[in-house]
Design a protein around this motif. Structure first.
Motif, short mmCIF file in Angstrom:
data_model
loop_
_atom_site.label_atom_id
_atom_site.label_comp_id
_atom_site.label_asym_id
_atom_site.label_seq_id
_atom_site.Cartn_x
_atom_site.Cartn_y
_atom_site.Cartn_z
N VAL A 189 0.77 -1.07 0.00
CA VAL A 189 0.03 0.01 -0.03
C VAL A 189 0.90 1.24 0.15
O VAL A 189 1.68 1.38 0.92
CB VAL A 189 -1.04 0.21 1.24
CG1 VAL A 189 -1.80 1.34 1.36
CG2 VAL A 189 -1.75 -1.24 1.24
N GLY A 190 0.85 2.00 -0.97
CA GLY A 190 1.67 3.10 -1.15
C GLY A 190 3.28 2.73 -1.35
O GLY A 190 3.61 2.09 -2.10
N GLN A 191 4.04 3.48 -0.51
CA GLN A 191 5.46 3.34 -0.51
C GLN A 191 5.84 2.38 0.70
O GLN A 191 7.07 2.52 1.16
CB GLN A 191 6.17 4.44 -0.69
CG GLN A 191 5.82 5.21 -1.90
CD GLN A 191 6.58 4.86 -3.20
OE1 GLN A 191 7.53 3.95 -3.12
NE2 GLN A 191 5.82 4.90 -4.23
N THR A 192 5.02 1.56 1.25
CA THR A 192 5.38 1.00 2.63
C THR A 192 6.04 -0.53 2.19
O THR A 192 5.94 -0.84 1.17
CB THR A 192 4.22 0.80 3.36
OG1 THR A 192 3.05 0.08 2.86
CG2 THR A 192 3.70 2.23 3.80
N GLU A 193 6.25 -1.10 3.14
CA GLU A 193 6.62 -2.55 2.96
C GLU A 193 5.60 -3.55 2.68
O GLU A 193 4.54 -3.24 3.16
CB GLU A 193 7.27 -3.17 4.33
CG GLU A 193 8.86 -2.28 4.79
CD GLU A 193 9.89 -2.74 3.65
OE1 GLU A 193 10.06 -3.90 3.48
OE2 GLU A 193 10.50 -1.71 3.50
N PRO A 194 5.76 -4.41 2.28
CA PRO A 194 4.44 -5.55 1.77
C PRO A 194 3.93 -6.00 3.46
O PRO A 194 4.57 -6.16 4.23
CB PRO A 194 5.35 -6.74 1.06
CG PRO A 194 6.64 -6.19 0.53
CD PRO A 194 7.07 -4.99 1.29
N VAL A 195 2.66 -6.21 3.21
CA VAL A 195 1.78 -6.51 4.36
C VAL A 195 0.99 -7.57 3.97
O VAL A 195 0.38 -7.60 3.01
CB VAL A 195 1.17 -5.32 5.15
CG1 VAL A 195 2.02 -4.08 5.51
CG2 VAL A 195 0.11 -4.84 4.13
N GLU A 196 0.75 -8.39 5.00
CA GLU A 196 -0.49 -9.46 4.92
C GLU A 196 -1.83 -8.94 5.09
O GLU A 196 -2.08 -8.34 6.04
CB GLU A 196 -0.25 -10.85 5.76
CG GLU A 196 0.89 -11.54 5.45
CD GLU A 196 1.25 -12.78 6.00
OE1 GLU A 196 0.46 -13.11 6.93
OE2 GLU A 196 2.27 -13.38 5.97
N VAL A 197 -2.78 -8.98 4.40
CA VAL A 197 -4.13 -8.67 4.53
C VAL A 197 -4.95 -9.79 4.16
O VAL A 197 -4.75 -10.62 3.42
CB VAL A 197 -4.46 -7.36 3.54
CG1 VAL A 197 -3.63 -6.25 3.80
CG2 VAL A 197 -4.36 -7.86 2.23
N ALA A 198 -6.23 -9.69 4.84
CA ALA A 198 -7.27 -10.68 4.69
C ALA A 198 -7.71 -10.71 3.19
O ALA A 198 -7.81 -9.37 2.78
CB ALA A 198 -8.31 -10.76 5.82
N GLN A 199 -8.30 -11.91 2.58
CA GLN A 199 -8.73 -11.70 1.23
C GLN A 199 -9.78 -12.77 1.18
O GLN A 199 -9.52 -13.87 1.87
CB GLN A 199 -7.77 -11.86 0.29
CG GLN A 199 -8.33 -11.79 -1.09
CD GLN A 199 -9.03 -10.50 -1.43
OE1 GLN A 199 -10.40 -10.55 -1.10
NE2 GLN A 199 -8.54 -9.23 -2.00
N GLY A 200 -10.81 -12.72 0.52
CA GLY A 200 -11.84 -13.88 0.02
C GLY A 200 -12.11 -13.72 -1.50
O GLY A 200 -12.07 -12.65 -1.83
N TRP A 201 -12.31 -14.90 -1.67
CA TRP A 201 -12.93 -15.07 -3.04
C TRP A 201 -14.17 -15.77 -3.26
O TRP A 201 -14.15 -16.86 -2.64
CB TRP A 201 -11.86 -15.88 -4.04
CG TRP A 201 -10.49 -15.32 -4.24
CD1 TRP A 201 -9.81 -14.00 -3.96
CD2 TRP A 201 -9.19 -15.93 -4.81
NE1 TRP A 201 -8.75 -13.76 -4.29
CE2 TRP A 201 -8.15 -15.08 -4.83
CE3 TRP A 201 -8.94 -17.11 -5.42
CZ2 TRP A 201 -6.82 -15.17 -5.44
CZ3 TRP A 201 -7.83 -17.60 -5.75
CH2 TRP A 201 -6.73 -16.48 -5.90
#
Length: 106
Positions: free
Chosen positions: A88-100
C-alpha cells in the motif's frame, strides 16, 4: 474448469454485499498447490492461484491467496478465504485478509 471469481476484500477491508454483487467477475482456472520455497520453517504453504484460462505462461490474474480455506459452500459457489501480500503506497509489503467468491462460469 473455467471459474468466475470475485474478490470480497479490498486491502484487507471486507466489501459490502452490494459491492461484491456489482463487481465484474474474473474468469480463470483455480489452482491450489503447495509452495515450499518461501517458508522459513520448511513446511509447505498452501497457495491458491487464478490462472489465465488459455495461456499457460500468462501471469496470474489475481494476487495469490496464501493458506486458503473454504469457509462456506452453497449450490451456486463457495467462499475461499486466506491472506494476500500487498503493498500500500510506498510501505513494506503487508499481509491482508482476502476472500474469493468462486462460481462455475455460466
Amino acid at each position: 474448469m473455467l471459474l468466475s471469481v470475485v474478490e470480497t476484500h479490498r486491502q484487507g477491508v471486507r466489501l459490502s454485499r452490494d459491492e461484491i454483487r456489482a463487481a465484474e467477475p474474473i474468469l480463470g482456472q483455480l489452482v491450489i498447490n503447495d509452495w515450499r520455497e518461501g517458508c522459513s520453517v520448511g513446511r509447505a504453504l498452501r497457495v491458491a492461484y487464478l490462472k489465465h484460462p488459455t495461456i499457460s505462461y500468462h501471469p496470474h490474474l489475481l494476487h495469490p491467496l496464501f493458506e486458503p480455506v473454504i469457509v462456506r459452500m452453497t449450490s451456486t459457489g463457495f467462499l475461499l478465504t486466506g491472506m494476500q501480500i500487498c503493498v500500500v503506497g510506498q510501505t513494506e509489503p503487508v499481509e491482508v485478509a482476502q476472500g474469493w467468491w468462486v462460481r462455475q462460469n455460466q
